[in-house]
Design an enzyme around this catalytic site. Structure first.
Site, mmCIF file in Angstrom:
data_model
loop_
_atom_site.group_PDB
_atom_site.id
_atom_site.type_symbol
_atom_site.label_atom_id
_atom_site.label_comp_id
_atom_site.label_asym_id
_atom_site.label_seq_id
_atom_site.Cartn_x
_atom_site.Cartn_y
_atom_site.Cartn_z
ATOM 1 N N HIS A 1 -49.043 46.738 -19.526
ATOM 2 C CA HIS A 1 -47.725 46.164 -19.812
ATOM 3 C C HIS A 1 -46.642 47.195 -19.534
ATOM 4 O O HIS A 1 -46.795 48.367 -19.838
ATOM 5 C CB HIS A 1 -47.644 45.753 -21.291
ATOM 6 N N ASP B 1 -42.774 35.523 -31.489
ATOM 7 C CA ASP B 1 -42.139 36.460 -30.548
ATOM 8 C C ASP B 1 -41.248 35.704 -29.576
ATOM 9 O O ASP B 1 -40.155 36.153 -29.248
ATOM 10 C CB ASP B 1 -43.190 37.270 -29.782
ATOM 11 N N ARG C 1 -32.968 37.626 -29.660
ATOM 12 C CA ARG C 1 -32.548 39.016 -29.415
ATOM 13 C C ARG C 1 -31.802 39.131 -28.104
ATOM 14 O O ARG C 1 -30.841 39.877 -27.976
ATOM 15 C CB ARG C 1 -33.768 39.939 -29.404
ATOM 16 N N SER D 1 -42.975 43.175 -30.365
ATOM 17 C CA SER D 1 -42.973 42.100 -29.365
ATOM 18 C C SER D 1 -44.045 42.357 -28.300
ATOM 19 O O SER D 1 -44.859 41.476 -27.981
ATOM 20 C CB SER D 1 -41.571 42.046 -28.737
ATOM 21 N N LYS E 1 -48.200 40.520 -28.106
ATOM 22 C CA LYS E 1 -48.705 39.819 -26.915
ATOM 23 C C LYS E 1 -49.998 40.469 -26.424
ATOM 24 O O LYS E 1 -50.942 39.792 -26.047
ATOM 25 C CB LYS E 1 -47.652 39.849 -25.802
#
Ligand code: URA
Length: 452
Positions: free
Chosen positions: A97, A176, A183, A198, A202
């Site tokens: 990620h 999320d 956000r 967040s 995931k």
């Protein structure tokens, strides 16, 4: 607040009073886990209004969240939806990620390298928003390629070819999804705890045993300050380890676009050129570092991990895996042989040649916004993107330019957009006599074994 213990079960009888919780966060207090959980649950069931959550997020961003609060948030997000079970796959499962950047197409190279080295890569990716790009938009720019797989299709594809890259369904981390959308419109994205919870919710819900993170820092990243990026990377690794996963993070530079392409089809074309050995540079170097760091988590020695990643790229196996991935998801695999013919191209192309000098600082966020303004990104979630547009960067910080030498090639939908982009570039890339030294690619490493 009190907790009632009945046969080993703690029933929270926390009475939820949102204005009190918001005021306590505003005053810099740390919330107890039970009251924080109740507040988050209240948001999901409608007891906490959007404006109350917005005020709370801003208070938390300004006053800070503790590590414990970040863990509570991560858990609340995971348990708000379903989780993916990858335990029946053979071979180590790895997920990767990035916290997001400009010209950051690493997934298209790293995921095939990992799969080519025997890992199972079940990657749930995101779309671009604001100035940052997203893997799903890039993959969809390949004619026919779909990222909307059902959970079953996703799982079957990984079992069959060792890799799938798809959109997360609505059932995974729904908390999320709601918080991130809020956000995004309330100026509350750049908080280490909010980003860590967040991202990690995931990754943990995605089921991989090994997680490699690319945390960006610099003026094109969500977190500009390197110390804060380091803190974010440490927090992400700590959250993963607390859940029994192996994780490592690299804090990497985003003070200029990472690859020589910013856009969607343009980034895919450059990624194909890296996979097929026609393009090198800092983007390729970072992809190898990330892949090697991920492979080292699976127990390979750091040198072996780097050597295997390099062999997969140089020997063409990663390119074959990418081609299989594209074909499995309905795309035209001929993109590997003729990327600029298969991918959609913009009707108007123009070079910017700023004159002789050295390349200094770049406004990287501004460059991301430039690509977005050309149509490569979206201002609102529901906007369509134009896969054809963006720009190619022929230079990086520290390079020397001769008179008439092009620094940037604009790919635009029309002449008006081209002229707008050409007019913006002198404000975004500094060209002077002094220039600047190139920044380091990797600022810090957290967790895992150092690759090489
Ligand atoms: N990426 C995410 O998934 N979440 C954030 O909050 C920031 C970047």
């Amino acid at each position: 607040v009190c907790g009632l213990r009945i046969q080993g079960l703690t029933l929270s009888t926390t009475r939820l009073d949102p204005p009190v919780i918001i005021a306590r966060k505003r005053d810099g207090e740390e919330l107890r886990p039970d009251e924080f959980r109740a507040f988050l649950a209240g948001y999901l069931d409608g007891q906490v209004a959007e404006e109350q959550m917005s005020a709370f997020l801003m208070a938390g961003l300004l006053r800070g969240f503790s590590r414990e609060e970040a863990v509570v948030m991560t858990e609340a997000m995971i348990t708000s939806g379903e989780t993916v079970d990858l335990s029946d796959l053979r071979g180590p499962t790895i997920d990767k990620h990035s916290t997001g950047g400009v010209g950051d197409t690493c997934t298209l190279i790293v995921a095939p390298i990992l799969a080519a080295c025997g890992a199972q890569v079940a990657k749930l990716s995101g779309r671009g928003l604001g100035h940052t790009g997203g893997t799903l938009d890039k993959l969809e720019s390949i004619p026919g390629c779909s990222v909307d797989l059902t959970a079953e299709e996703f799982h079957q594809q990984v079992s069959k070819i060792g890799i799938a890259v798809a959109a997360a369904t609505q059932d995974i981390v729904p908390l999320d999804k709601r918080l991130y959308a809020l956000r995004d419109v309330t100026g509350t994205v750049p908080s280490s705890a909010l980003i860590a919870s967040s991202v990690m919710s995931k990754k943990l819900a995605g089921g991989a045993e090994h997680i490699v993170l690319d945390v960006k820092t610099g003026n094109g990243a969500l977190i500009v300050d390197p110390d804060q990026a380091f803190e974010l990377a440490e927090l992400c690794v700590a959250i993963a380890e607390a859940h029994g996963r192996k994780a490592a993070a690299l804090v990497t530079d985003m003070s200029q676009p990472l690859s020589h392409a910013v856009g969607n089809a343009i980034e895919v074309a450059h990624a194909v050129e890296v996979l097929t050995g026609q393009r090198g540079g800092r983007f390729r170097d970072l992809c190898l570092e990330i892949a090697a760091t991920g492979l080292a988590l699976t127990g390979r020695g750091p040198d072996d991990a780097y050597g295997q990643a390099l062999a997969a790229l140089e020997g063409g196996r990663a390119a074959e895996v990418f081609s299989e991935l594209v074909a499995a998801q309905g795309g035209n695999p001929e993109v590997m042989d003729r990327p600029w013919e298969v991918l959609p191209t913009a009707p108007v192309v123009a070079d910017w040649a700023p004159g002789a000098g050295r390349v200094g600082a770049m406004d990287t966020r501004g460059l991301g916004e430039l690509a977005s303004g050309l149509g490569a990104g979206r201002k609102h979630k529901e906007d369509d993107i134009d896969p054809r547009v963006g720009f190619e960067m022929h230079v990086g910080i520290g390079d020397v330019l001769a008179v008439g030498q092009p620094a940037v090639r604009i790919h635009a939908a029309n002449e008006y957009d081209r002229d707008w982009a050409l007019g913006r570039l002198p404000d975004l890339i500094e060209i002077s006599d002094e220039g600047q030294s190139p920044p380091p690619l990797v600022h810090a490493r957290i967790g895992g074994a150092r690759a090489r």
